[in-house]
Each structure stands twice: as structure tokens, then as C-alpha cells.
Design a protein around this motif. Structure first.
Motif, PDB file in Angstrom:
ATOM      1  N   THR A   1       0.797  -1.235   0.000  1.00  0.00           N
ATOM      2  CA  THR A   1       0.000   0.000   0.000  1.00  0.00           C
ATOM      3  C   THR A   1       0.823   1.276   0.000  1.00  0.00           C
ATOM      4  O   THR A   1       0.501   2.207  -0.717  1.00  0.00           O
ATOM      5  N   GLY A   2       1.843   1.346   0.833  1.00  0.00           N
ATOM      6  CA  GLY A   2       2.570   2.606   0.998  1.00  0.00           C
ATOM      7  C   GLY A   2       4.021   2.488   0.563  1.00  0.00           C
ATOM      8  O   GLY A   2       4.405   1.552  -0.149  1.00  0.00           O
TER       9      GLY A   2
ATOM     10  N   TYR B   1       8.278  -1.087  -1.298  1.00  0.00           N
ATOM     11  CA  TYR B   1       9.702  -1.415  -1.378  1.00  0.00           C
ATOM     12  C   TYR B   1       9.930  -2.859  -0.925  1.00  0.00           C
ATOM     13  O   TYR B   1      10.630  -3.634  -1.584  1.00  0.00           O
TER      14      TYR B   1
ATOM     15  N   ARG C   1      -2.210   4.329  12.209  1.00  0.00           N
ATOM     16  CA  ARG C   1      -0.912   4.836  11.765  1.00  0.00           C
ATOM     17  C   ARG C   1      -0.004   4.955  12.981  1.00  0.00           C
ATOM     18  O   ARG C   1      -0.406   5.524  13.996  1.00  0.00           O
TER      19      ARG C   1
END
Lengths: 281, 345
Positions: A80-81, A86, A244
Motif C-alpha cells: 500500500t505505501g 519497497y 498509523r
């Protein structure tokens, strides 16, 4: 953890497993580089870690392996982010950092001698896998009464840990109900229907039971009344939250719900506890 | 503990002499404002101030701080491995800190140094510092320290408290650390009864000058959900532009972000002050944001300070009444009003 709670342990990616047919979920088997680190890393199903990639950052991910499985930690990661993207492109042998174990865990002491109902949806099945493997281990199985699992995904290709699911399905010491929202596969031999619907069919009593519920908000919203209908009290419904996070140790200030930090006071909360907190998650 | 009389000239000399063995931080004038700065060379503290614009929290908790460093150079055997950024914690003296800011450090300390986790950088810096406070003879119109368990001559978090008696100071040692530091000055004159009396009067006069008062007595027993759902939050947040000024100036705001920064093959893991006023603070990777609306973010700041903190630590409110947020809010949101709204609700 080390003297510096922000410093990750060093770990190596031992194996990468693509879990879903949309390639968005991969499981990473990590091994500690230093044996001392592994020896002092004691975790309990329900806890999470911060996975650290130098130059990219850290992500909080539930531990999908069980402490009964030695020699590795398993994390299943949704792409997702920045960090997860990565990570998805990393290869076996690459180095990462692991910080943890963090947070609290499912109420294992309270669940002893009880029936345990595990309800999961989509990719929120990671710490539930940890829990199932943990309970089914010969050392632990006798501590629990009936274990029932309801696990669903949108389609067969989106289920996690498929080989294990089929194995559990065959066992007689756990009742497994696998379901998909829909499928065109004529060979599909399990349930078709949303998780709340299947839960309503299969879970008919709350007596002496705990329910561990993890899934997308919409699944939780419709599963909750089903459980309440058969008598589950808010104390008997246990959930794990996402938020988060940065520090993971209750210091950086962002993951609070009311006066609780999800990273330190959670991620596991009973519905009774959540009912006393602001609806801000 | 000793109470010593020191002349203005002596204290200048004393501070200068400390610079040999300590890093000395003190208020200096820059532009139209004062700020804490390390004194070097002949630079002198300027004590003609009400308070510094920024709180001295950055001395322990810098706005931006390297935590770890790493190399991404694959030919290096430690490639991708985080190592603590080397740091030194030389003994330091913070001179001229106001009692409110010193108390604020104690309020923040319960977050950075708790029974489960200790933030190493905060704890080591705090340990290395000696705090010489300067009582406030003339509090501002926006000061309300006496309402929040603090005061113009409050001693909490200080090692030495100075009373400005005009041509002379009365220096009151409050801890062993403070006593030891004062001892280095070799000051001869113990404060006599009259001087002590004068200091006591100064304190009373200053407390009396504080014209702002806020109620806090009912906050502890309020129902958290009831306060959270109160209708006044829309009104409180109406003008808020989520600029974050209040959180940056506040001596008890401690939230931070952690980011990796890379240049060529070298990288650092850095922590930066963050603010609950910003939507990115809580934005999930999925796109979901539990505090997507500004009213939620404004409520978070006040609820954290005046309710969550109160409930969590049993330590009073996370506000020392310094009045910075009142002075510098660009849209005139006044925490004193919010105290009233919450306490009376």
C-alpha cells in the motif's frame, strides 16, 4: 528489546511467499541475524512488530507466525505505501530490521477452558493465523475447548495461507468454515457468502466462548450484531485494531484513541473496552 | 538547602565561569523575541524578558534530531544496518528558565521516561542538565500558571530558583545538583531573614498580579465520552486553520514523526516534531483517516491536554499556563475558554 527501544534487530528475509492472485499480499519469513536477539524475542499471538527498511522507514505489521514455530518470524504484508511497496520488491537474502514484539495480545489466560471462535476477513488474518497455529499445537490444544474458524475473502485467490486452510479443514480438532463472497470456480468445495452470513449459520452459541474478530470495518459492522444475537457480550468479543504508528512504544503520540495508545495499550481490545472509548479509529 | 544572596555582577561572572565546564543555555534577544541559545564567547544572557517565544523543550527534544545512521553501499559489510548516531551529553546548565517551562519538562517526562520504555536521548539530556530558574516578578496578562498547579515562583523541575530583588538575587538551592552548582560560585552571603521575607513577598505579589484564572476542578471526574461528544467542539474549532503554531510553541506538546532521509548512499533516521493539527499525522496507508476533519484535530489537542493526560497519569492537566498558544494563535483560539467549556460541561 535493546537499551534503545527504537533500534531494530537485524534480520534476513529467508523466504517470500506470494499469497494472493492479485500479487498484493506477500508473506515474508524473517530470521534473526544474531542468535541472542532471537533468544530474547518472546512474543504472544496478537502482538506486532515494526519492520524497518533503511532509507524507507518502518511499518507496523502483525506477527503471523506462532511462538510455537521456531527459527523464524512470519509477516504478511499488503502492498500500500512507501515501505510496503519497497518490501514487496525485495528478495530472499536481503536485510531488514525488526523491532518488537510490540503491543498487547489476545487474552490467552482468560480464554483457557473456553470455546474460541475465530472470525477473519480478507488480509486481516495474520495474527489470527498465529493464534490458530498456537492453539492447535499439541502443548496447547487441551487448554481450549471447541475451536471454530470462519474465514472469508472476496474470491478464492484472495485467501491467505491456502495450503494450511485446506489442512485445517480436514482436521477434527478444529471446525473450519472457509468462505468467499463469490466465485465462478466450479471446483470450489467450501462456502459462498459474506463472513457475517456464514457466521450466522455456523456460530449458534456464545456459551463459554470468546470470539476473536479481525477484518475490514464493513465485515466487523455486520458481524457484531450476528454475535450479539447469539448472546456474545461485549467482553466476549475481542478485536485487533490498526492505526498509523511511528514509535510503536506509546511515545510519539499519534495512534491514540482517547487516552489509550493502540501501539502500547492495544492493538487488542475487547468490544467492551472500545465502547468506552471515542469512536475515532 | 542554602539560600544565598548574589549581586547582578556576580551572577554574570558566575554564568561566564560555568561556560568552562558546562554548556550554558540562556535567553538571548534575537529580533523582537527572546530564545534559548547556547552562550559562547562574550555573549551574555538577557534577562529582560517575560518569556522566550519558543519554549526551551528543544534543548532536550530538538525539533529535528538524528536517531540512527546507515549506509546503503552494498560493498560495505554493514550496509542497511542502523547504528546509533554518536552523541555526547556534556553537563549543561539551563539558566533563566521560567518556572512554568521547568514544570512542563516534568509533565513531558512521564511520556518519554515511563515504566516500560525510556527514550534514551531525552533521558540522557535531562540527566545532564541543571536548571536555574528565574521567578516571574511581572507575569503577563495571558499567564494563568496559578490555576494549573504551577506559579510564578514554582519550584518543580528546578535545581535552583532565583528571586530578582532588584540589584541582587536570592538564589535558593532546591536539589543536591543545585546546591553543588551554587557551591562552585563561592558566594559568601547567606540570605538573612529580611531578604528571605522580601523574596516571599515578591512571590505573593507576583501570584496576586496573575489576572487570568481557569477552572480545572471538575475535569478529572468528567465522563470522557461525554466531553468528547460535547457540542462546543465545532465552535472551538470554527476559526482554526490547523497551522500547528500552538503545538510547536507549547512546552508540553511532544508528538513526533520518524522519517528516513538519504543522500547518495548515506542515510539517517530522523525524528521531527509533528503536530496533531495536521491531517497527515493520522492518515493510514489505506487512505482511511480517523481524524480527517479539523474539528477532530482541534478536539484531540484539547482533549489530550485537559482530559486524556489527566486520566492517564493522575498528574493534573498537561498545561502550565504559559499563555504562548493564547498569544500566538493567528485566529485567537484561547485555551482558557476551552478550560471553561470543558470544566463546566
Amino acid at each position: 528489546m535493546s537499551d534503545n527501544p527504537y533500534l531494530p534487530y537485524r534480520a534476513r528475509i529467508e523466504e517470500i511467499i506470494t499469497e494472493t492472485d492479485d500479487y498484493n499480499l506477500k508473506s515474508f519469513k524473517l530470521a534473526f541475524l544474531n542468535q541472542e536477539d532471537e533468544q530474547q524475542f518472546h512474543y504472544t499471538p496478537g502482538q506486532f512488530c515494526e519492520i524497518s527498511i533503511a532509507g524507507k522507514g518502518e511499518i507496523p505489521i502483525g506477527i503471523a507466525s506462532s511462538p510455537t514455530e521456531k527459527g523464524f518470524l512470519l509477516f504478511t504484508v499488503n502492498k500500500t505505501g512507501v515501505v510496503t511497496r519497497y518490501l514487496h520488491n525485495m528478495k530472499e537474502g536481503d536485510m531488514v530490521g525488526v523491532r518488537g514484539p510490540l503491543g498487547n495480545w489476545f487474552p490467552w489466560e482468560a480464554m483457557e477452558g473456553k470455546n474460541v471462535v475465530v472470525i477473519g476477513g480478507g488480509f486481516a488474518f495474520t495474527t489470527l493465523r498465529s493464534s490458530i497455529v498456537f492453539m492447535l499445537h499439541p502443548d496447547n490444544r487441551s487448554k481450549f475447548k471447541d475451536i471454530t474458524v470462519v474465514y472469508g475473502a472476496r474470491s478464492p485467490g484472495l485467501l491467505l495461507y491456502k495450503e494450511e486452510l485446506w489442512e485445517w479443514e480436514k482436521r477434527d480438532d478444529v471446525n473450519v468454515h472457509i468462505t468467499v463472497d463469490a466465485t465462478e470456480d466450479p471446483e470450489w468445495q467450501y462456502n459462498v457468502g459474506f463472513v457475517p452470513t456464514i457466521t450466522e449459520k455456523k456460530i449458534t452459541t456464545s456459551e463459554n466462548s470468546y470470539a476473536l474478530v479481525c477484518g475490514p470495518p464493513i465485515m466487523i459492522k455486520f458481524t457484531q450484531p450476528v454475535l450479539e444475537k447469539v448472546g456474545f457480550s461485549p467482553e466476549q468479543i475481542i478485536m485487533s485494531l490498526e492505526m498509523r504508528m511511528k514509535c510503536g512504544i506509546g511515545i510519539c503520540g499519534r495512534c491514540n484513541i482517547g487516552d489509550k495508545y493502540v501501539c502500547k495499550d492495544g492493538p487488542v481490545f475487547s468490544l467492551a473496552q472500545l465502547n468506552e472509548l471515542p469512536n475515532e479509529y | 538547602m542554602s539560600e544565598t544572596v548574589i549581586t547582578r555582577e556576580e551572577i554574570k561572572e558566575f554564568i561566564k565561569s560555568l561556560q568552562g565546564s558546562y554548556e550554558v543555555f540562556a535567553p538571548v534577544r534575537e529580533g523582537g523575541y527572546h530564545r534559548f541559545k547556547q552562550l559562547t564567547g562574550d555573549e551574555a544572557a538577557d534577562l529582560d524578558f517575560s518569556n522566550t517565544r519558543l519554549s526551551p523543550k528543544s534543548l532536550l527534544f530538538p525539533q529535528s534530531e538524528r536517531m540512527f545512521e546507515f549506509t546503503l553501499d552494498e560493498t560495505n559489510e554493514d550496509s542497511h544496518i542502523l547504528k546509533e548516531t554518536p552523541k555526547e551529553y556534556p553537563p549543561a546548565v539551563v539558566f533563566g528558565i521560567r518556572p512554568c517551562d521547568a514544570k512542563a519538562l516534568r509533565l513531558v517526562n512521564v511520556n518519554f521516561d515511563n515504566p516500560e520504555f525510556t527514550d534514551p536521548w531525552w533521558a540522557k539530556r535531562l540527566d545532564s542538565m541543571t536548571f536555574i530558574g528565574l521567578g516571574c516578578n511581572d507575569p503577563c496578562s495571558t499567564c494563568f500558571c496559578t490555576s494549573v498547579g504551577c506559579g510564578p515562583f514554582h519550584e518543580e523541575g528546578l535545581d535552583i530558583l532565583l528571586f530578582d530583588l532588584g540589584e541582587r538575587y536570592l538564589a535558593k538551592a532546591l536539589t543536591d545538583k543545585g546546591e553543588q552548582l551554587l557551591g562552585q560560585g563561592g558566594f559568601q552571603e547567606d540570605a538573612d531573614v529580611d531578604t528571605r521575607k522580601r523574596a516571599g513577598e515578591l512571590k505573593k505579589e507576583a501570584e496576586h498580579k496573575i489576572s487570568s484564572h481557569v477552572p480545572t476542578d471538575k475535569l478529572k471526574d468528567k465522563d470522557l465520552l461525554n466531553l468528547f461528544d460535547a457540542p462546543f467542539w465545532d465552535e472551538v474549532a470554527f476559526a482554526c486553520i490547523n497551522c500547528g503554531t500552538c503545538t510547536f510553541l507549547c512546552p508540553t506538546c511532544w508528538c513526533f514523526d520518524i522519517q528516513d532521509e538519504v543522500s547518495k548512499n548515506q542515510g539517517d533516521r530522523i525524528r521531527n516534531w509533528d503536530s496533531c493539527m495536521f491531517p497527515l499525522f493520522t492518515l493510514h496507508a489505506s487512505g482511511h483517516n480517523p481524524r480527517s476533519e479539523k474539528v477532530q484535530r482541534a478536539r484531540q489537542r484539547f482533549m489530550h491536554k485537559l482530559k486524556y493526560y489527566v486520566d492517564k497519569y493522575g498528574n493534573g492537566v498537561a498545561c502550565v499556563g504559559c499563555g504562548r498558544c493564547v498569544n500566538y494563535c493567528p485566529v485567537n483560539i484561547d485555551i482558557r475558554e476551552v478550560f471553561k467549556l470543558m470544566n463546566e460541561w
